[in-house]
Design a protein around this motif. Structure first.
Motif, PDB file in Angstrom:
ATOM      1  N   ALA A 187       0.819  -1.220   0.000  1.00 37.15           N
ATOM      2  CA  ALA A 187       0.000   0.000   0.000  1.00 37.15           C
ATOM      3  C   ALA A 187       0.849   1.265   0.000  1.00 37.15           C
ATOM      4  N   HIS A 188       1.971   1.258   0.726  1.00 37.51           N
ATOM      5  CA  HIS A 188       2.801   2.464   0.806  1.00 37.51           C
ATOM      6  C   HIS A 188       3.468   2.767  -0.530  1.00 37.51           C
ATOM      7  N   ASN A 189       3.826   1.736  -1.285  1.00 35.15           N
ATOM      8  CA  ASN A 189       4.402   1.956  -2.610  1.00 35.15           C
ATOM      9  C   ASN A 189       3.345   2.451  -3.591  1.00 35.15           C
ATOM     10  N   ILE A 190       2.154   1.884  -3.506  1.00 34.52           N
ATOM     11  CA  ILE A 190       1.057   2.304  -4.377  1.00 34.52           C
ATOM     12  C   ILE A 190       0.694   3.760  -4.110  1.00 34.52           C
ATOM     13  N   SER A 191       0.735   4.158  -2.838  1.00 31.68           N
ATOM     14  CA  SER A 191       0.252   5.481  -2.440  1.00 31.68           C
ATOM     15  C   SER A 191       1.283   6.589  -2.620  1.00 31.68           C
ATOM     16  N   THR A 192       2.568   6.255  -2.548  1.00 35.56           N
ATOM     17  CA  THR A 192       3.593   7.285  -2.692  1.00 35.56           C
ATOM     18  C   THR A 192       3.485   7.948  -4.068  1.00 35.56           C
ATOM     19  N   SER A 193       3.470   9.253  -4.054  1.00 38.12           N
ATOM     20  CA  SER A 193       3.349  10.101  -5.249  1.00 38.12           C
ATOM     21  C   SER A 193       1.933  10.164  -5.800  1.00 38.12           C
ATOM     22  N   SER A 194       1.021   9.317  -5.324  1.00 38.95           N
ATOM     23  CA  SER A 194      -0.327   9.300  -5.897  1.00 38.95           C
ATOM     24  C   SER A 194      -1.422   9.585  -4.879  1.00 38.95           C
ATOM     25  N   VAL A 195      -1.126   9.459  -3.596  1.00 40.25           N
ATOM     26  CA  VAL A 195      -2.081   9.790  -2.542  1.00 40.25           C
ATOM     27  C   VAL A 195      -1.493  10.922  -1.710  1.00 40.25           C
ATOM     28  N   THR A 196      -2.239  11.997  -1.568  1.00 45.09           N
ATOM     29  CA  THR A 196      -1.809  13.129  -0.746  1.00 45.09           C
ATOM     30  C   THR A 196      -2.733  13.234   0.463  1.00 45.09           C
ATOM     31  N   ILE A 197      -2.137  13.214   1.643  1.00 43.18           N
ATOM     32  CA  ILE A 197      -2.885  13.261   2.897  1.00 43.18           C
ATOM     33  C   ILE A 197      -2.590  14.578   3.605  1.00 43.18           C
ATOM     34  N   LEU A 198      -3.644  15.242   4.053  1.00 43.74           N
ATOM     35  CA  LEU A 198      -3.486  16.530   4.724  1.00 43.74           C
ATOM     36  C   LEU A 198      -3.457  16.358   6.241  1.00 43.74           C
ATOM     37  N   LEU A 199      -2.545  17.088   6.880  1.00 43.94           N
ATOM     38  CA  LEU A 199      -2.441  17.156   8.332  1.00 43.94           C
ATOM     39  C   LEU A 199      -2.485  18.624   8.747  1.00 43.94           C
ATOM     40  N   THR A 200      -2.962  18.886   9.949  1.00 41.06           N
ATOM     41  CA  THR A 200      -2.977  20.255  10.465  1.00 41.06           C
ATOM     42  C   THR A 200      -1.887  20.390  11.518  1.00 41.06           C
ATOM     43  N   PRO A 201      -0.813  21.124  11.229  1.00 42.85           N
ATOM     44  CA  PRO A 201       0.267  21.294  12.203  1.00 42.85           C
ATOM     45  C   PRO A 201      -0.113  22.328  13.258  1.00 42.85           C
ATOM     46  N   LEU A 202       0.213  22.060  14.506  1.00 45.11           N
ATOM     47  CA  LEU A 202      -0.109  23.004  15.574  1.00 45.11           C
ATOM     48  C   LEU A 202       0.823  24.198  15.565  1.00 45.11           C
TER      49      LEU A 202
ATOM     50  N   VAL B 148      -0.153  20.692   6.170  1.00 52.73           N
ATOM     51  CA  VAL B 148       0.998  19.940   5.678  1.00 52.73           C
ATOM     52  C   VAL B 148       0.462  18.844   4.775  1.00 52.73           C
ATOM     53  N   SER B 149       0.995  18.731   3.574  1.00 58.70           N
ATOM     54  CA  SER B 149       0.575  17.677   2.658  1.00 58.70           C
ATOM     55  C   SER B 149       1.680  16.630   2.568  1.00 58.70           C
ATOM     56  N   VAL B 150       1.291  15.390   2.708  1.00 56.22           N
ATOM     57  CA  VAL B 150       2.248  14.282   2.728  1.00 56.22           C
ATOM     58  C   VAL B 150       1.912  13.301   1.615  1.00 56.22           C
ATOM     59  N   ASN B 151       2.874  12.961   0.787  1.00 56.08           N
ATOM     60  CA  ASN B 151       2.648  11.909  -0.210  1.00 56.08           C
ATOM     61  C   ASN B 151       3.877  11.015  -0.398  1.00 56.08           C
ATOM     62  N   VAL B 152       4.690  10.943   0.650  1.00 55.08           N
ATOM     63  CA  VAL B 152       5.829  10.026   0.683  1.00 55.08           C
ATOM     64  C   VAL B 152       5.614   9.087   1.861  1.00 55.08           C
ATOM     65  N   PHE B 153       5.602   7.803   1.593  1.00 54.01           N
ATOM     66  CA  PHE B 153       5.351   6.814   2.636  1.00 54.01           C
ATOM     67  C   PHE B 153       6.400   5.710   2.517  1.00 54.01           C
ATOM     68  N   HIS B 154       7.341   5.688   3.448  1.00 51.31           N
ATOM     69  CA  HIS B 154       8.447   4.742   3.364  1.00 51.31           C
ATOM     70  C   HIS B 154       8.032   3.324   3.695  1.00 51.31           C
TER      71      HIS B 154
END
Length: 327
Positions: free
Chosen positions: A155-170, A178-184
């Motif tokens: 799943a992490h290989n499939i999602s890297t570069s193709s799934v962007t997940i949003l987080l709210t930094p405090l 913060v947008s994240v689309n790298v999943f090791h």
């Protein structure tokens, strides 16, 4: 006809069946329990008699519950099986009976978790008469286990570069994301999803979670629509492979500065489901501000929400909302 000519004709037919332009980005805003309305729309599109490109070929963006949909859509998850799995976990925890007040529980907020190492299933034993917010305090562990069961090993290989997940930094303004689309690793992808749905104290009793050294909470905070999600991605702080702001994804994948083509999936666009009509019965009745994180009254409520999502997708199809997905 020669084998070479046959191969060329076959290649041509395959090329003609592919879209001539990059597929649209699928946008999934937050919504808590309305996750299932978004799922209903996707299930309809997967089974529609119209010829659509595979939804798993589209880049996706998600915030909060929308992050779960975005990840599972790109990974081509079996949503029906995943829903059955979620229903089974809720039943095992006795959350519906607790919500209805069928049993007597102690008045403290104490939840004991046992894990089956072979199935990775969470077996929670609720010991509270907390009925309104049946997921309070145990949702985090349930979602983590549920994702572990329903996401593929890669799943992490499939999602890297193709799934962007949003987080709210405090550390930044709540309107900055913060947008994240790298999943090791697969675990890192699951954590990104968990942190994007992290409602302070509600999820697991913690005020925040730490993503690569940064304190973060629910990614949908202050984002009301799919368009807000698109804007948030375009203005977000980009985290690269090493946690920097480069936005690099392993090789040359980059979070786009501009999302030109996108399709949003938002329960609030459906007049039957909004405002806060969790039962989808058309009554349009108002509920509490945090009702989106509570349960429906029964398993039927989940399947009814999925069914309504499918009905709404059919309406959208008829008005041409999904033309960008047509082959």
């Amino acid at each position: 006809m020669s084998k070479t000519m046959t191969a060329l004709l076959l290649l041509l037919s395959v090329c003609l069946s592919l879209p001539l332009s990059p597929p649209p980005t699928l946008i999934f805003p937050g919504g808590g329990i309305y996750f299932y309305h978004m799922v209903g729309q996707l299930l309809y599109l997967r089974s529609s008699p119209k010829k659509y490109i595979p939804l798993s070929s589209c880049p996706t963006v998600g915030a909060s519950a929308g992050a779960l949909v975005a990840t599972m859509c790109r990974c081509d998850t079996d949503f029906v099986q995943a829903t059955k799995c979620a229903v089974g976990m809720v039943e095992d925890c006795g959350l519906w009976s607790r919500r209805r007040g069928d049993d007597d529980y102690d008045d403290d907020y104490d939840y004991d978790y046992d894990y089956d190492d072979e199935t990775n299933n969470a077996a929670a034993t609720p010991t509270s008469k907390q009925k309104k917010f049946g997921l309070m305090g145990i949702w985090g562990e349930m979602v983590s286990s549920w994702l572990s069961i329903n996401l593929p090993p890669s799943a992490h290989n499939i999602s890297t570069s193709s799934v962007t997940i949003l987080l709210t930094p405090l550390s930044l303004s709540p309107s900055k994301k913060v947008s994240v689309n790298v999943f090791h690793t697969r675990e890192e992808l699951i954590n990104a999803n968990l942190y994007s749905v992290h409602i302070p104290f509600f999820l697991d009793g913690k005020p925040w979670r730490k993503w690569r050294g940064m304190r973060v909470v629910d990614g949908s905070f202050r984002l009301k629509t799919a368009e807000d999600v698109v804007t948030a991605v375009e203005k977000s702080r980009r985290l690269g492979d090493d946690g920097s702001r480069k936005g690099l994804c392993h090789d040359d994948g980059i979070v786009p500065d501009k999302i030109e083509k996108w399709i949003g999936f938002d329960y609030k666009d459906d007049p039957v489901m909004y405002p806060n009509n969790i039962d989808g019965d058309g009554s349009n009745k108002k509920k509490g501000k945090l009702d989106f994180v509570s349960l429906t009254d029964s398993e039927d409520g989940i399947w009814d929400m999925i069914r309504r999502g499918g009905e709404f997708a059919k309406i959208r199809e008829q008005r041409g909302d999904f033309k960008m997905l047509e082959m």
